[in-house]
Design an enzyme around this catalytic site. Structure first.
Site, PDB file in Angstrom:
ATOM      1  CG  ASP A   1     -16.732  -7.612 -16.569  1.00  0.00           C
ATOM      2  OD1 ASP A   1     -17.005  -6.319 -17.109  1.00  0.00           O
ATOM      3  OD2 ASP A   1     -16.266  -7.726 -15.750  1.00  0.00           O
TER       4      ASP A   1
ATOM      5  CG  ASP B   1     -15.681  -3.162 -10.384  1.00  0.00           C
ATOM      6  OD1 ASP B   1     -16.728  -2.752  -9.404  1.00  0.00           O
ATOM      7  OD2 ASP B   1     -14.576  -3.159 -10.064  1.00  0.00           O
TER       8      ASP B   1
ATOM      9  CG  ASP C   1     -14.717  -9.316 -12.173  1.00  0.00           C
ATOM     10  OD1 ASP C   1     -13.893  -8.714 -11.754  1.00  0.00           O
ATOM     11  OD2 ASP C   1     -15.488  -8.690 -13.087  1.00  0.00           O
TER      12      ASP C   1
ATOM     13  CE  LYS D   1     -10.075 -10.410 -11.197  1.00  0.00           C
ATOM     14  NZ  LYS D   1     -11.179 -10.024 -11.633  1.00  0.00           N
TER      15      LYS D   1
ATOM     16  CG  ASN E   1      -9.544  -7.766 -14.708  1.00  0.00           C
ATOM     17  OD1 ASN E   1     -10.861  -7.698 -15.425  1.00  0.00           O
ATOM     18  ND2 ASN E   1      -9.459  -7.425 -13.404  1.00  0.00           N
TER      19      ASN E   1
ATOM     20  CB  THR F   1     -11.409  -8.187  -6.045  1.00  0.00           C
ATOM     21  OG1 THR F   1     -11.350  -6.689  -6.374  1.00  0.00           O
ATOM     22  CG2 THR F   1     -10.736  -8.396  -4.872  1.00  0.00           C
ATOM     23  N   GLY F   2      -9.166  -7.071  -7.958  1.00  0.00           N
ATOM     24  CA  GLY F   2      -7.784  -6.371  -7.863  1.00  0.00           C
ATOM     25  C   GLY F   2      -7.594  -5.582  -6.522  1.00  0.00           C
TER      26      GLY F   2
END
Length: 271
Positions: free
Chosen positions: A217, A10, A8, A194, A220, A42-43
């Site tokens: 973290d 962020d 991930d 994901k 998502n 990631t999104g």
């Protein structure tokens, strides 16, 4: 044996200032050179994170990224699609009604651009994203009739707290609803996360989830944390993510927690 590391961005790979620490870069580059796949999850679309991919050296013909929280698996350099799934405009009609009735903002994304829904309250998503994406304000009924990746509500945390607390079970059945950031609530296709994209990528290489190490973290990231052979939560991660993980990094994202964990796990490769 771990053959792929999923990351991930962020509050995981990235410091709070949205940079990658030099220790994380050096460690991940060494493992990539040693033959372990390093996959950003990631999104965001790939063009929004291209600088990170270049920084990590993930620019060979065997490098892929999981984008739009699993809805698109893309080859980094050619931009060829390995797998893609999503929702139609009709699929978003119940969500649009919900946003309209409660005066919430909504952005709907395809795989190329963002459509802030113009007949709803203005969104802060463009200001938050700060990415090279086209934003085309469009009334819901005028959205193009093609595949979309997800919808996003971007507003103040208190409003999103209220949305999460009051959203009906009918919408939770319709969409996979995840809070990716305090100011962002995402609406994906039911069952999409994901782990879906990673499963497709692992199959492409002839591997399974036992071969995967995943770092995250937030909410998502839960799917990939639970599915991975080694699901690793950040020290600064949400309590639910830590509870689901096999391990927790010894340091936070701002202290190169990923590098610290990988150095413990791969001493023979990192010396």
């Amino acid at each position: 044996m771990i053959k792929m590391i999923a990351l991930d961005l962020d509050e995981t790979l990235l410091n709070t200032d949205k940079t990658i620490s030099e220790e994380n870069v050096t460690t991940l580059r060494k493992l990539h050179t040693a033959g372990i796949k390093v996959v950003l999850c990631t999104g965001r679309p790939i063009n929004a994170i291209w600088g990170y991919l270049e920084q990590l050296g993930l620019t060979t013909e065997e490098d892929f990224t999981i984008t739009f929280n699993g809805a698109l698996v893309i080859q980094n350099t050619t931009k060829d699609e390995l797998a893609q799934s999503g929702l139609s405009r009709t699929d978003f009609e119940p969500l649009h009604v919900f946003a309209q009735e409660n005066e919430y903002p909504l952005d709907i994304l395809d795989f190329e651009q963002v459509y802030p829904v113009a007949d709803l309250k203005p969104s802060i998503y463009q200001k938050m994203l700060k990415a090279p994406m086209t934003f085309t304000p469009t009334k819901f009924d005028d959205l193009p009739d093609h595949l979309f990746s997800k919808a996003v509500m971007a507003t103040d945390p208190e409003t999103l707290d209220h949305v999460v607390a009051t959203i009906g079970e009918d919408l939770r059945q319709e969409y996979h609803v995840v809070r990716s950031q305090p100011k962002i609530l995402e609406f994906l296709a039911a069952g999409m996360d994901k782990a879906v994209g990673l499963g497709q990528l692992l199959t492409h290489f002839g591997w399974d989830f036992d071969d995967l190490m995943a770092f995250g973290d937030a909410e998502n990231d839960l799917g990939m944390i639970k599915a991975a052979g080694d699901g690793v939560a950040m020290l600064n991660g949400q309590p639910e993510v830590k509870s689901a993980a096999n391990h927790i990094t010894p340091k936070s994202n701002n202290e190169a927690g990923i590098a610290a964990y990988l150095q413990e796990k791969f001493p023979e490769l990192l010396g």
